[in-house]
Enzyme design. Structure first.
Site, short mmCIF file in Angstrom:
data_model
loop_
_atom_site.label_atom_id
_atom_site.label_comp_id
_atom_site.label_asym_id
_atom_site.label_seq_id
_atom_site.Cartn_x
_atom_site.Cartn_y
_atom_site.Cartn_z
N ARG A 71 -5.27 -2.04 8.35
CA ARG A 71 -6.46 -2.84 8.07
C ARG A 71 -6.09 -3.98 7.13
O ARG A 71 -5.03 -3.97 6.52
CB ARG A 71 -7.60 -1.99 7.52
CG ARG A 71 -7.24 -1.15 6.33
CD ARG A 71 -8.46 -0.41 5.77
NE ARG A 71 -8.04 0.53 4.76
CZ ARG A 71 -7.94 1.85 4.93
NH1 ARG A 71 -8.29 2.40 6.07
NH2 ARG A 71 -7.52 2.62 3.95
N TRP B 273 2.63 7.98 -2.57
CA TRP B 273 4.06 8.20 -2.89
C TRP B 273 4.17 8.95 -4.22
O TRP B 273 4.93 9.91 -4.36
CB TRP B 273 4.79 6.86 -2.97
CG TRP B 273 6.27 6.98 -3.19
CD1 TRP B 273 7.23 6.94 -2.23
CD2 TRP B 273 6.96 7.16 -4.45
NE1 TRP B 273 8.48 7.09 -2.80
CE2 TRP B 273 8.33 7.22 -4.16
CE3 TRP B 273 6.55 7.28 -5.78
CZ2 TRP B 273 9.31 7.39 -5.15
CZ3 TRP B 273 7.51 7.46 -6.76
CH2 TRP B 273 8.88 7.51 -6.44
N ASP C 4 0.83 -1.21 0.00
CA ASP C 4 0.00 0.00 0.00
C ASP C 4 0.86 1.26 0.00
O ASP C 4 1.98 1.26 0.53
CB ASP C 4 -0.91 -0.03 1.24
CG ASP C 4 -2.03 0.97 1.15
OD1 ASP C 4 -2.32 1.46 0.04
OD2 ASP C 4 -2.63 1.28 2.19
N HIS D 98 2.80 3.73 -8.86
CA HIS D 98 2.67 2.31 -9.22
C HIS D 98 3.93 1.84 -9.94
O HIS D 98 4.42 0.73 -9.72
CB HIS D 98 1.44 2.09 -10.09
CG HIS D 98 0.15 2.38 -9.36
ND1 HIS D 98 -0.13 1.83 -8.13
CD2 HIS D 98 -0.92 3.16 -9.67
CE1 HIS D 98 -1.32 2.26 -7.71
NE2 HIS D 98 -1.81 3.07 -8.63
N ASN E 267 1.34 3.32 -2.91
CA ASN E 267 1.88 3.74 -4.22
C ASN E 267 1.32 5.10 -4.64
O ASN E 267 2.06 5.97 -5.09
CB ASN E 267 1.47 2.74 -5.31
CG ASN E 267 2.25 1.46 -5.24
OD1 ASN E 267 3.19 1.35 -4.49
ND2 ASN E 267 1.83 0.49 -6.03
N ARG F 114 1.98 -4.99 5.86
CA ARG F 114 1.24 -3.97 5.12
C ARG F 114 2.01 -2.66 5.21
O ARG F 114 2.27 -2.16 6.31
CB ARG F 114 -0.17 -3.78 5.68
CG ARG F 114 -0.90 -2.68 4.89
CD ARG F 114 -2.33 -2.44 5.28
NE ARG F 114 -2.94 -1.55 4.30
CZ ARG F 114 -4.15 -1.66 3.81
NH1 ARG F 114 -4.93 -2.63 4.22
NH2 ARG F 114 -4.60 -0.80 2.93
N LEU G 211 10.56 -20.67 -5.60
CA LEU G 211 9.65 -19.73 -4.92
C LEU G 211 8.33 -19.70 -5.68
O LEU G 211 8.32 -19.62 -6.91
CB LEU G 211 10.27 -18.32 -4.93
CG LEU G 211 9.34 -17.16 -4.53
CD1 LEU G 211 9.00 -17.24 -3.04
CD2 LEU G 211 9.99 -15.81 -4.83
N SER H 248 -8.24 -5.10 4.57
CA SER H 248 -8.75 -4.83 3.22
C SER H 248 -9.15 -6.09 2.44
O SER H 248 -8.80 -6.25 1.27
CB SER H 248 -7.72 -4.02 2.41
OG SER H 248 -7.42 -2.82 3.05
C1 FPP Z 1 -1.81 0.08 -3.38
O1 FPP Z 1 -1.40 1.42 -3.35
C2 FPP Z 1 -1.26 -0.57 -4.54
C3 FPP Z 1 -1.99 -1.05 -5.59
C4 FPP Z 1 -3.48 -0.98 -5.65
C5 FPP Z 1 -1.33 -1.67 -6.73
C6 FPP Z 1 -0.15 -2.50 -6.43
C7 FPP Z 1 0.73 -2.49 -7.62
C8 FPP Z 1 2.07 -2.46 -7.60
C9 FPP Z 1 2.88 -2.61 -6.41
C10 FPP Z 1 2.85 -2.24 -8.85
C11 FPP Z 1 2.47 -3.09 -9.92
C12 FPP Z 1 2.59 -4.50 -9.57
C13 FPP Z 1 2.41 -5.40 -10.46
C14 FPP Z 1 2.55 -6.81 -10.09
C15 FPP Z 1 2.11 -4.98 -11.84
P1 FPP Z 1 -2.50 2.55 -3.48
O2 FPP Z 1 -2.59 2.95 -4.89
O3 FPP Z 1 -3.79 2.08 -2.85
O4 FPP Z 1 -1.85 3.68 -2.63
P2 FPP Z 1 -2.59 4.80 -1.78
O5 FPP Z 1 -3.15 4.12 -0.57
O6 FPP Z 1 -1.49 5.73 -1.45
O7 FPP Z 1 -3.65 5.40 -2.66
#
Ligand code: FPP
Length: 224
Positions: free
Chosen positions: A178, A17, A12, A29, A14, A172, A122, A180
């Site tokens: 949480r 950030w 969580d 992402h 992305n 997490r 793995l 989720s």
């Molecule tokens: C949660 O952060 C992350 C996601 C919904 C996507 C996870 C994806 C990646 C780590 C990169 C791509 C991975 C693959 C395997 C292609 P959020 O967007 O909910 O962050 P926020 O809580 O700051 O909004």
């Protein structure tokens, strides 16, 4: 020292950030994918057998279409470019969740799973369009359809994580506490670590710190 065979991660932070550092959620992402690669490498170093990554939940469809499209394109490109390398590293890829994406992405996912199905170093379970409640309802429906008894053993057998041991450890990132709708049944006895850092900032050192802490926890499983 606790044995460690399965780490599950809610990646969580992305979006936050990306907005903070590049004024774009999608950039987060993109950066998050680099962390995925680093953590896979480190997981192999520790000889951990299973890594489950929450990449897209059934609830994530509520996001703007542009962001959803970006995420799936990122995944598509990643698999096209990297599946050979993952295969050479003896990594098995398994998708958990419902594969109802574009025909192209579904094909890439199926081919990636097929190509790597015999690998043993793995197993990466990539949770995509995954929701734990849906998974459980589906398991119960199929148990009923097959006229089987409702038992712990059968529920395990009908979940998509069948043959994967329950996570020893859940991490997490992103400073949110949480679950989720992630692996609600499977996490019953897992040790849970909430990490303040956003996923793109999470690194090998942070991962090792958590693994070390985990190794030294007294796990009771209800006993004293
Ligand atoms: C949660 O952060 C992350 C996601 C919904 C996507 C996870 C994806 C990646 C780590 C990169 C791509 C991975 C693959 C395997 C292609 P959020 O967007 O909910 O962050 P926020 O809580 O700051 O909004």
């Amino acid at each position: 020292m606790n044995p460690l065979s399965h780490v599950a991660i809610i990646m969580d932070g992305n979006g936050r950030w990306g907005l903070k550092n590049k004024n774009s959620r999608n950039a987060g992402h993109r950066a998050g994918l680099d962390t995925v690669e680093k953590i896979i490498k480190e997981t192999i170093k520790h000889r951990i057998k299973f890594l489950t990554l929450y990449a897209f939940s059934t609830e994530n469809w509520r996001r703007p279409k542009k962001e959803i499209n970006y995420l799936f394109k990122l995944l598509e490109t990643f698999l096209i470019n990297k599946i050979e390398e993952l295969n050479n590293q003896n990594i098995k890829l398994k998708i958990i969740g419902v594969k109802n994406f574009s025909k192209k992405l579904n094909n890439i996912l199926n081919q990636s799973e097929k190509k790597t199905s015999k690998n043993t170093k793995l197993q990466i379970n990539l949770a995509l369009n995954y929701g734990s409640k849906f998974e459980l309802i589906n398991a119960f429906k199929n148990i009923k359809k097959d006229k089987k008894k409702i038992s712990e053993k059968n529920i395990n057998r009908y979940l998509q994580t069948y043959k994967t041991p329950d996570p020893d450890l859940l991490i997490r990132t992103g400073n949110t506490k949480r679950l989720s709708n992630f692996l609600l049944w499977q996490l019953a006895y897992s040790e849970i670590f909430f990490e303040k850092k956003f996923w793109p900032d999470f690194n090998q050192k942070d991962y090792n710190r958590i693994l070390n802490k985990y190794r030294n926890i007294k796990r009771n499983f209800g006993k004293i």
